[in-house]
Design a protein around this motif. Structure first.
Motif, PDB file in Angstrom:
ATOM      1  N   THR A 115       8.575  16.996  -5.353  1.00 13.50           N
ATOM      2  CA  THR A 115       7.697  17.699  -6.300  1.00 13.50           C
ATOM      3  C   THR A 115       6.347  17.015  -6.481  1.00 13.50           C
ATOM      4  N   GLY A 116       6.277  15.710  -6.201  1.00 10.85           N
ATOM      5  CA  GLY A 116       5.044  14.972  -6.446  1.00 10.85           C
ATOM      6  C   GLY A 116       4.862  14.553  -7.884  1.00 10.85           C
ATOM      7  N   ASP A 117       5.884  14.745  -8.728  1.00 14.93           N
ATOM      8  CA  ASP A 117       5.783  14.313 -10.124  1.00 14.93           C
ATOM      9  C   ASP A 117       5.956  12.805 -10.213  1.00 14.93           C
ATOM     10  N   TRP A 118       5.204  12.183 -11.124  1.00 19.42           N
ATOM     11  CA  TRP A 118       5.346  10.744 -11.335  1.00 19.42           C
ATOM     12  C   TRP A 118       6.613  10.483 -12.137  1.00 19.42           C
ATOM     13  N   VAL A 119       7.473   9.638 -11.595  1.00 19.77           N
ATOM     14  CA  VAL A 119       8.727   9.282 -12.252  1.00 19.77           C
ATOM     15  C   VAL A 119       8.511   8.086 -13.166  1.00 19.77           C
ATOM     16  N   ARG A 120       7.809   7.083 -12.676  1.00 20.82           N
ATOM     17  CA  ARG A 120       7.383   5.956 -13.515  1.00 20.82           C
ATOM     18  C   ARG A 120       5.873   5.988 -13.597  1.00 20.82           C
ATOM     19  N   LYS A 121       5.373   6.081 -14.816  1.00 16.03           N
ATOM     20  CA  LYS A 121       3.953   6.329 -15.025  1.00 16.03           C
ATOM     21  C   LYS A 121       3.181   5.069 -15.416  1.00 16.03           C
ATOM     22  N   ASP A 122       3.808   3.883 -15.258  1.00 18.16           N
ATOM     23  CA  ASP A 122       3.056   2.655 -15.471  1.00 18.16           C
ATOM     24  C   ASP A 122       2.307   2.308 -14.186  1.00 18.16           C
ATOM     25  N   SER A 123       1.199   1.631 -14.330  1.00 13.41           N
ATOM     26  CA  SER A 123       0.338   1.357 -13.177  1.00 13.41           C
ATOM     27  C   SER A 123      -0.187  -0.061 -13.248  1.00 13.41           C
ATOM     28  N   GLY A 124      -0.211  -0.728 -12.103  1.00 13.98           N
ATOM     29  CA  GLY A 124      -0.750  -2.080 -12.013  1.00 13.98           C
ATOM     30  C   GLY A 124      -1.154  -2.366 -10.587  1.00 13.98           C
ATOM     31  N   VAL A 125      -1.226  -3.639 -10.230  1.00 16.12           N
ATOM     32  CA  VAL A 125      -1.557  -4.016  -8.853  1.00 16.12           C
ATOM     33  C   VAL A 125      -0.423  -4.821  -8.225  1.00 16.12           C
ATOM     34  N   GLY A 126       0.738  -4.849  -8.901  1.00 19.59           N
ATOM     35  CA  GLY A 126       1.859  -5.632  -8.412  1.00 19.59           C
ATOM     36  C   GLY A 126       2.910  -4.773  -7.732  1.00 19.59           C
ATOM     37  N   ALA A 127       4.174  -5.096  -7.975  1.00 26.16           N
ATOM     38  CA  ALA A 127       5.293  -4.464  -7.280  1.00 26.16           C
ATOM     39  C   ALA A 127       5.248  -2.954  -7.409  1.00 26.16           C
ATOM     40  N   GLY A 128       5.473  -2.267  -6.295  1.00 28.52           N
ATOM     41  CA  GLY A 128       5.552  -0.815  -6.281  1.00 28.52           C
ATOM     42  C   GLY A 128       4.253  -0.115  -5.943  1.00 28.52           C
ATOM     43  N   ILE A 129       3.117  -0.806  -6.116  1.00 24.26           N
ATOM     44  CA  ILE A 129       1.818  -0.183  -5.846  1.00 24.26           C
ATOM     45  C   ILE A 129       0.964  -1.055  -4.928  1.00 24.26           C
ATOM     46  N   ASP A 130       1.154  -2.363  -4.963  1.00 21.67           N
ATOM     47  CA  ASP A 130       0.247  -3.353  -4.391  1.00 21.67           C
ATOM     48  C   ASP A 130      -0.371  -2.959  -3.048  1.00 21.67           C
ATOM     49  N   SER A 131       0.440  -2.759  -2.028  1.00 21.25           N
ATOM     50  CA  SER A 131      -0.116  -2.570  -0.686  1.00 21.25           C
ATOM     51  C   SER A 131      -0.721  -1.193  -0.475  1.00 21.25           C
ATOM     52  N   TYR A 132      -0.506  -0.248  -1.400  1.00 21.80           N
ATOM     53  CA  TYR A 132      -1.211   1.044  -1.322  1.00 21.80           C
ATOM     54  C   TYR A 132      -2.714   0.818  -1.433  1.00 21.80           C
ATOM     55  N   TYR A 133      -3.128   0.017  -2.422  1.00 18.75           N
ATOM     56  CA  TYR A 133      -4.549  -0.298  -2.563  1.00 18.75           C
ATOM     57  C   TYR A 133      -5.039  -1.108  -1.366  1.00 18.75           C
ATOM     58  N   GLU A 134      -4.227  -2.055  -0.921  1.00 20.61           N
ATOM     59  CA  GLU A 134      -4.604  -2.904   0.210  1.00 20.61           C
ATOM     60  C   GLU A 134      -4.876  -2.060   1.457  1.00 20.61           C
ATOM     61  N   TYR A 135      -4.022  -1.059   1.707  1.00 21.64           N
ATOM     62  CA  TYR A 135      -4.149  -0.294   2.941  1.00 21.64           C
ATOM     63  C   TYR A 135      -5.292   0.724   2.888  1.00 21.64           C
ATOM     64  N   LEU A 136      -5.706   1.144   1.690  1.00 26.04           N
ATOM     65  CA  LEU A 136      -6.875   2.015   1.617  1.00 26.04           C
ATOM     66  C   LEU A 136      -8.124   1.283   2.122  1.00 26.04           C
ATOM     67  N   LEU A 137      -8.301   0.034   1.679  1.00 23.48           N
ATOM     68  CA  LEU A 137      -9.465  -0.726   2.111  1.00 23.48           C
ATOM     69  C   LEU A 137      -9.337  -1.135   3.576  1.00 23.48           C
ATOM     70  N   LYS A 138      -8.168  -1.582   3.976  1.00 22.76           N
ATOM     71  CA  LYS A 138      -7.999  -2.038   5.359  1.00 22.76           C
ATOM     72  C   LYS A 138      -8.017  -0.878   6.342  1.00 22.76           C
ATOM     73  N   ALA A 139      -7.618   0.317   5.913  1.00 21.97           N
ATOM     74  CA  ALA A 139      -7.716   1.480   6.787  1.00 21.97           C
ATOM     75  C   ALA A 139      -9.172   1.811   7.073  1.00 21.97           C
ATOM     76  N   TYR A 140     -10.022   1.605   6.070  1.00 23.42           N
ATOM     77  CA  TYR A 140     -11.464   1.798   6.314  1.00 23.42           C
ATOM     78  C   TYR A 140     -11.971   0.754   7.309  1.00 23.42           C
ATOM     79  N   VAL A 141     -11.544  -0.492   7.156  1.00 20.59           N
ATOM     80  CA  VAL A 141     -12.000  -1.553   8.056  1.00 20.59           C
ATOM     81  C   VAL A 141     -11.531  -1.289   9.485  1.00 20.59           C
ATOM     82  N   LEU A 142     -10.266  -0.898   9.642  1.00 22.76           N
ATOM     83  CA  LEU A 142      -9.703  -0.739  10.984  1.00 22.76           C
ATOM     84  C   LEU A 142     -10.112   0.575  11.634  1.00 22.76           C
ATOM     85  N   LEU A 143     -10.148   1.662  10.842  1.00 21.24           N
ATOM     86  CA  LEU A 143     -10.351   2.992  11.420  1.00 21.24           C
ATOM     87  C   LEU A 143     -11.752   3.545  11.209  1.00 21.24           C
ATOM     88  N   GLY A 144     -12.524   2.941  10.302  1.00 16.29           N
ATOM     89  CA  GLY A 144     -13.903   3.376  10.110  1.00 16.29           C
ATOM     90  C   GLY A 144     -14.055   4.700   9.408  1.00 16.29           C
TER      91      GLY A 144
END
Length: 772
Positions: A115-144
């Motif tokens: 469904t795309g509904d958020w099950v846990r609505k807390d947000s941070g930069v640690g467990a469960g989210i961390d590498s999502y942010y990392e890969y957005l920036l690195k995808a720009y670096v690698l793929l342009g």
């Protein structure tokens, strides 16, 4: 690359690449969902949904699980020419981006893959989210692909606005980003300073890294989770490498030998405490030094690699490391992939970005000469204030120097009703009882008790009783002092009452629900904070004074503008970007003294609403407002061009109090002005038991394991009180709230306004269901 040099692996014939492609095809069935988000796990032999597979019944996955695929899958597509892998990874990232919370631009921890509904609505930069942010920036670096950079910058702006509380990084709620979701941090956020280095934002990277290093020096390793006062929350340490990663990147960015000393400390601690005959063992408890019988693969893949690279000279590495980017598991991908097999159709669905006023974006591709001055004292000056932050909050041993006189019978134990936050003796008693006073970034005050930190078992019992009394007292105050929100209505030309702003009331001065509303022109006080005698009394006389929040108590501001002849006052929040849409309303309380001398009404506006009045003054100079308990009908004689029917519709404001959600476990009380001091050891200027909110902290139901030691933790929020958790129909139009749009435009039709607000209304409905 190694084969071409003629020195290594002449026998190799792409065997590993063929195996990787076969593995990729076995993973693809996991993406067979309506959303494009993959199942969290797949059976490589049986696939999905077969009884033998024992998979396919899961409905939820973490954001990092679905959003950390693009580098590996794009690399597989570029190496093999099979575009399907990159396409599936992009689709998952696109879906996560579309499901972000639009008002805060944050994502939750767990999402339903169907469904795309958020099950846990807390947000941070640690467990469960961390590498999502990392890969957005690195995808720009690698793929342009610029869309990945734009998405990362949008998220980064939200992170620095809501989650970053230097040097801390605290989880918040995606629908209420001004509210912290928990009072502890997990070890996985240690990667974030390294990501900030890659972005080019060095200062906060140094600050957070230094805080983490101080915790490591205290406990030898970074605990799996630790509290805001740097106590152990979860005592395990599975040899995580994220801190070593950030250390390596900071050394690469700065060349500061300090980070070589940090790396040396890591190596010494590993050899001294974690080394065993067959390798290195994870720590079961960093406090006791006990081990677990495990050594995860990331320890070999990342920890040794980053430490080796930290100390390696350029001639020690047989290839140029600058030609590669690290995946989240420290595997290397060559940057030339961006120009190889570009058969992927890039569908940039990242459109209509909000303009972000973030000077940090200037350094996305950093000029190191400007970004990091060639001065060895620069990084030291940033680190120095953090040198003792852990020692002050987390002493190794607590030795009772003397018995306080109240323990010998001369004075009874401190009671909640007698507590004064400005009394140094009371603060010292709190410390003895293991109670910490913490000032949060958004102005709230938090009381947290840890029995283990008390000077004795007797003091710990007193602290527990004190916290229970605080909760009872706050509950009583909530019932006695709850007030509904008020309205600030702009009635002068060209608004004529169609702009109505939701305002917080005051517990002093006349009650607008019982007295006649106050109408007058607005003028800024000088000084703007209103904390001393006004220097422009002739301008304020007979008008409604605008004052900025901060530096003194609300009641003191009211007295100063009243003495200058003001007929009312509006306090505007000094926290840029705050809004009644995303932050809970609260009541302005007195200063613990008799406030019967205050005869003028006072209301509070968040920054977003206050800027509407300030922008109107810049545009039209004379702006008249109405302070009332609810919006009033417009004057048709003053506004001939508007139809009365549409007027009544577009100026509707819900000002009646609505019941707060009992699921949120929140005691809603009183807002108090306090100095902008960040140190927990410095209290507000004046405060009494009636001055502070008390909130009982419940353990999150999502926590997969309990804390190592039982702790009592209550939040005492002296700066936040929900008056109305439900959506309020404000008569701000899109033109009204956008400073780039002319104030002279006519109000939008009500159907258009409701259409524009549909997403916000949906978000608030979701927020009501969200348990804190």
């Amino acid at each position: 690359m190694l084969k071409e040099k003629g020195e290594y692996m002449q026998w190799y014939n792409d065997e590993l690449l063929h195996m990787a492609k076969q593995l990729g095809y076995k993973l693809l069935p996991a993406f067979n969902t309506t959303s494009g988000l993959p199942y969290p796990r797949i059976n490589l032999k049986f696939g999905i949904r077969k009884p033998e597979a024992r998979t396919g019944t899961e409905t939820d996955t973490c954001t990092a699980c679905a959003g950390t695929l693009i580098l590996e899958f794009a690399a597989l597509s570029r190496f093999t020419g099979a575009t399907i892998f990159e396409e599936y990874a992009r689709k998952a990232l696109d879906f996560l981006w579309e499901k972000r919370q639009r008002s805060s631009n944050l994502v939750g921890v767990t999402i339903n893959i169907h469904t795309g509904d958020w099950v846990r609505k807390d947000s941070g930069v640690g467990a469960g989210i961390d590498s999502y942010y990392e890969y957005l920036l690195k995808a720009y670096v690698l793929l342009g692909d610029d869309s990945f950079l734009e998405r990362f910058n949008t998220h980064y702006d939200a992170i620095m606005r809501y989650i970053s509380q230097p040097p801390l990084l605290l989880d918040v709620h995606i629908h209420k980003p001004m509210l912290n979701a928990r009072t502890w941090m997990d070890a996985l956020l240690a990667f974030f300073p390294g990501l900030q280095v890659l972005k080019g934002d060095i200062r906060p990277a140094i600050e957070t890294h230094e805080m983490l290093y101080q915790v490591i020096k205290k406990h030898n390793f970074l605990p799996e989770a630790f509290t805001t006062d740097f106590r152990v929350h979860w005592a395990q340490h599975p040899l995580r490498p994220e801190f070593a990663e950030s250390t390596y990147f900071l050394y690469k960015a700065t060349g500061d030998p300090y980070y070589l000393e940090v790396g040396k400390t890591l190596i010494e601690n590993l050899n001294k405490y974690a080394r065993v005959p067959c390798g290195f063992a994870a720590m079961k408890d960093v406090r006791t030094g006990s081990h677990e019988d495990r050594m995860d693969s990331f320890f070999l893949a990342e920890m040794f690699k980053y430490l080796y690279l930290l100390f390696a000279d350029k001639e020690d590495i047989i290839f140029d490391i600058e030609d590669y980017i690290f995946t989240t598991e420290a595997h290397l991908l060559p940057l030339w992939l961006s120009t190889t097999n570009q058969s992927i159709t890039k569908k940039n669905i990242t459109s209509e970005y909000t303009e972000l006023d973030d000077s940090n974006f200037d350094w996305t591709c950093p000029n190191t000469q400007i970004l990091f001055p060639n001065d060895p004292l620069y990084a030291q000056s940033i680190r120095e204030p953090l040198k003792n932050v852990v020692d002050k909050s987390c002493p190794r041993g607590i030795i009772r120097v003397r018995e306080e006189s109240f323990r010998s019978g001369a004075k009874p134990p401190l009671r909640a009703r007698d507590f004064m936050a400005t009394n140094p003796e009371h603060l010292e008693i709190l410390k003895k009882m293991g109670v910490s006073l913490i000032h949060l970034k958004d102005g709230r005050v938090q009381l947290v008790q840890h029995a283990i930190q008390a000077a004795s078992s007797i003091d710990a019992e007193d602290g527990l009783r004190f916290m229970q009394e605080m909760i009872e007292l706050s509950s009583q105050q909530q019932k006695e002092q709850q007030l509904p929100p008020r309205a600030v209505q702009i009635v002068s030309h060209p608004f004529f009452g169609r702009v109505v702003l939701t305002a917080g009331p005051a517990q002093f001065g006349p009650d607008l629900s019982k007295h006649k509303e106050t109408r007058g022109f607005v003028v800024s006080s000088k000084p703007y904070n209103g904390c001393s005698e006004l220097t422009n009394p002739e301008a304020v006389l007979g008008k409604i004074a605008l004052v900025q929040r901060g530096q003194c108590m609300f009641a003191e501001k009211a007295r100063n503008i009243q003495n200058a002849g003001a007929i009312g006052g509006i306090v505007i929040d000094d926290n840029d970007g705050s809004s009644s849409d995303t932050a809970p309303l609260f009541q302005m309380a007195g200063d613990g003294k008799d406030t019967d001398d205050i005869k003028i009404p006072m209301l509070f506006l968040f920054s977003k609403e206050g800027s509407i009045i300030l922008d109107a003054i810049r545009e039209y100079e004379e702006v008249e407002v109405l302070l009332s308990d609810k919006a009033k009908d417009r004057d048709p004689e003053m506004e001939n061009e508007e139809q009365p029917a549409s007027e009544n519709e577009s100026q509707n404001l819900s000002a009646e109090p609505m019941p707060s959600s009992s699921q949120e476990g929140e005691h809603n009380l009183v807002e108090h002005e306090s100095p902008e001091e960040s140190s927990p050891s410095i209290p507000p200027e004046s405060s009494s038991p009636a001055d502070l909110d008390r909130v009982a902290d419940r353990p999150s139901e999502q926590n997969s394991q309990p804390p190592e030691n039982p702790e009592t933790s209550q939040n005492l929020d002296g700066e936040c009180t929900d008056l109305d958790n439900k959506p309020q129909e404000q008569s701000e139009t899109e033109e009204d709230s956008n400073p780039n749009v002319s104030w002279g435009k006519k109000v939008q039709p009500i159907d258009s306004i409701l259409a524009d607000w549909s997403e916000d209304i949906e978000a608030f409905e979701m927020m009501e269901k969200d348990e804190l």
